[in-house]
Scaffold this motif. Structure first.
Motif, short mmCIF file in Angstrom:
data_model
loop_
_atom_site.label_atom_id
_atom_site.label_comp_id
_atom_site.label_asym_id
_atom_site.label_seq_id
_atom_site.Cartn_x
_atom_site.Cartn_y
_atom_site.Cartn_z
N LEU A 68 -83.86 29.40 35.42
CA LEU A 68 -84.78 28.36 34.96
C LEU A 68 -85.57 27.74 36.10
O LEU A 68 -86.38 26.84 35.88
CB LEU A 68 -84.02 27.29 34.19
CG LEU A 68 -83.54 27.73 32.80
CD1 LEU A 68 -82.76 26.61 32.13
CD2 LEU A 68 -84.71 28.15 31.91
N TYR A 69 -85.32 28.21 37.29
CA TYR A 69 -86.18 27.89 38.44
C TYR A 69 -86.20 29.15 39.30
O TYR A 69 -85.29 29.98 39.23
CB TYR A 69 -85.67 26.67 39.22
CG TYR A 69 -84.27 26.81 39.76
CD1 TYR A 69 -84.02 27.50 40.93
CD2 TYR A 69 -83.20 26.24 39.10
CE1 TYR A 69 -82.73 27.64 41.44
CE2 TYR A 69 -81.90 26.36 39.59
CZ TYR A 69 -81.67 27.06 40.75
OH TYR A 69 -80.40 27.20 41.24
N PRO A 70 -87.21 29.36 40.12
CA PRO A 70 -87.34 30.61 40.87
C PRO A 70 -86.32 30.71 42.01
O PRO A 70 -86.02 29.73 42.69
CB PRO A 70 -88.77 30.58 41.41
CG PRO A 70 -89.14 29.14 41.42
CD PRO A 70 -88.42 28.51 40.27
N GLU A 71 -85.82 31.91 42.21
CA GLU A 71 -84.88 32.18 43.30
C GLU A 71 -85.49 31.79 44.65
O GLU A 71 -84.77 31.38 45.57
CB GLU A 71 -84.50 33.66 43.28
CG GLU A 71 -83.52 34.07 44.35
CD GLU A 71 -83.16 35.54 44.26
OE1 GLU A 71 -82.96 36.16 45.32
OE2 GLU A 71 -83.07 36.06 43.12
N GLU A 72 -86.81 31.93 44.78
CA GLU A 72 -87.48 31.66 46.04
C GLU A 72 -87.36 30.20 46.48
O GLU A 72 -87.68 29.86 47.63
CB GLU A 72 -88.96 32.03 45.94
CG GLU A 72 -89.24 33.46 45.51
CD GLU A 72 -89.37 33.57 44.00
OE1 GLU A 72 -90.50 33.44 43.48
OE2 GLU A 72 -88.33 33.77 43.34
N SER A 73 -86.91 29.33 45.60
CA SER A 73 -86.73 27.92 45.97
C SER A 73 -85.72 27.77 47.10
O SER A 73 -85.77 26.81 47.87
CB SER A 73 -86.26 27.11 44.77
OG SER A 73 -84.91 27.45 44.42
N GLY A 74 -84.79 28.73 47.20
CA GLY A 74 -83.77 28.68 48.23
C GLY A 74 -82.62 27.75 47.91
O GLY A 74 -81.70 27.59 48.72
N VAL A 133 -85.92 20.73 46.49
CA VAL A 133 -86.61 22.02 46.53
C VAL A 133 -86.93 22.55 45.13
O VAL A 133 -87.66 23.54 45.00
CB VAL A 133 -85.79 23.07 47.31
CG1 VAL A 133 -85.62 22.67 48.75
CG2 VAL A 133 -84.44 23.33 46.64
N LEU A 134 -86.38 21.92 44.11
CA LEU A 134 -86.62 22.36 42.73
C LEU A 134 -87.77 21.56 42.13
O LEU A 134 -87.68 20.33 41.99
CB LEU A 134 -85.36 22.18 41.88
CG LEU A 134 -84.11 22.92 42.38
CD1 LEU A 134 -82.94 22.65 41.43
CD2 LEU A 134 -84.37 24.41 42.48
N ALA A 135 -88.82 22.25 41.78
CA ALA A 135 -90.03 21.59 41.26
C ALA A 135 -90.14 21.76 39.75
O ALA A 135 -89.80 22.83 39.21
CB ALA A 135 -91.27 22.17 41.94
N ARG A 136 -90.60 20.72 39.09
CA ARG A 136 -90.87 20.83 37.65
C ARG A 136 -92.04 21.77 37.41
O ARG A 136 -93.00 21.80 38.18
CB ARG A 136 -91.18 19.46 37.06
CG ARG A 136 -89.98 18.53 37.05
CD ARG A 136 -90.20 17.32 36.17
NE ARG A 136 -89.04 16.45 36.18
CZ ARG A 136 -88.85 15.44 35.33
NH1 ARG A 136 -89.76 15.19 34.39
NH2 ARG A 136 -87.77 14.70 35.40
#
Length: 220
Positions: free
Chosen positions: A19-25, A89-92
Motif C-alpha cells: 500500500l506504499y512503494p518499496e522505494e520509500s525505504g 518517508v511514507l507519503a499519502r
C-alpha cells in the motif's frame, strides 16, 4: 488490456511495500531493528544474526515465528521494536485513495505485522477509513503468510468467497496459497513484471495505476 476484476467483491491487501512503494525505504529501518533484536536475543555477531533472521523468514514466513519457536521470544517484545518508527518517508497518495474508494465491496488488510503497526501506517497514509478490518498476525494466531492455515482463518473470520476475492501482495510466495484457494492474485512492486509464477494472475509495478485501470463490477 485492462485487468478484468469484474467478478471481485472482496479486496484483500497486504500492507507493507504493497500500500506504499518499496522505494520509500521504510522497510529497511524495520529490517535493521529486527537484525539488532536477533543479535541481542542470540548473542550472534551482526552478519550471523542477519543470516538467521532471513533463515527464519524463509522457513516460517516470519522471522518472529522462528524466534518464538527457537528462542522463546514474546511477540509483544518483538512488535514493540517498531511502534516508534518514524513514518515521514511514507507519503499519502491521493490517487491511490481515490482508486481504493471506488472498489466495490469489502476492503480488508491481511498483514503479518501486528495491529499497532498496521493502524499507525494506515492512519498516516490516510487509508484507515477505507478498510473494513485489519487481519493482523495475532488475528490468525501467528500462522503467518504463506501458511495456508492463516489464509483459512482469514476466510473463516470474514466469510470470504475466495472466487470473488482478489489478493494484492509484494511477496510472490504469499500469493500461492491464495491462488490455490481460488483467489485472483496480484503481485505488486518493482519485481512484479519479472515474475513467471503460474499462480500470479496479474502483475502491477504500481498499485495505483493498476487499480485505476481495472475493470470492476458495476454498481447495482
Amino acid at each position: 488490456m485492462s485487468p478484468d476484476l469484474s467478478h471481485i467483491d472482496t479486496w484483500l491487501f497486504d500492507l507493507d511495500n504493497t500500500l506504499y512503494p518499496e522505494e520509500s525505504g521504510f522497510m529497511r529501518e524495520v529490517e535493521g531493528r529486527m537484525t539488532r533484536f536477533v543479535e541481542k536475543v542470540t548473542g550472534l555477531p551482526r552478519d550471523d544474526a542477519y543470516a538467521l533472521q532471513k533463515k527464519y523468514l524463509a522457513e516460517h514466513g516470519l522471522t518472529l515465528k522462528g524466534l518464538m519457536l527457537h528462542h522463546g521470544v514474546d511477540p509483544a517484545d518483538f512488535h514493540a521494536l517498531f511502534h516508534d518508527l518514524s513514518l515521514e518517508v511514507l507519503a499519502r497518495d491521493a490517487e491511490l485513495l481515490a482508486a481504493l474508494a471506488k472498489l466495490p465491496g469489502r476492503r480488508l488488510i491481511f498483514t503479518n505485522a501486528d495491529d499497532i503497526h498496521a493502524e499507525r501506517v494506515l492512519k498516516h497514509l490516510g487509508l484507515r477509513d477505507l478498510f473494513d478490518d485489519v487481519f493482523h498476525i495475532a488475528s490468525f494466531d501467528f500462522a503467518p503468510k504463506p501458511d495456508p492455515l492463516g489464509f483459512q482463518r482469514m476466510i473463516d473470520a470474514h466469510g470470504l468467497d475466495p472466487n470473488a476475492t482478489s489478493f494484492f501482495e509484494d511477496s510472490e510466495k504469499n500469493l500461492k496459497p491464495a491462488a490455490d484457494l481460488g483467489m485472483t492474485t496480484v503481485l505488486v512492486g518493482p519485481r512484479a513484471a519479472a515474475s513467471t509464477a503460474p499462480f500470479v494472475h496479474h502483475r502491477a509495478a504500481r498499485l495505483t495505476s493498476f487499480l485505476a485501470g481495472a475493470r470492476l463490477k458495476e454498481s447495482k
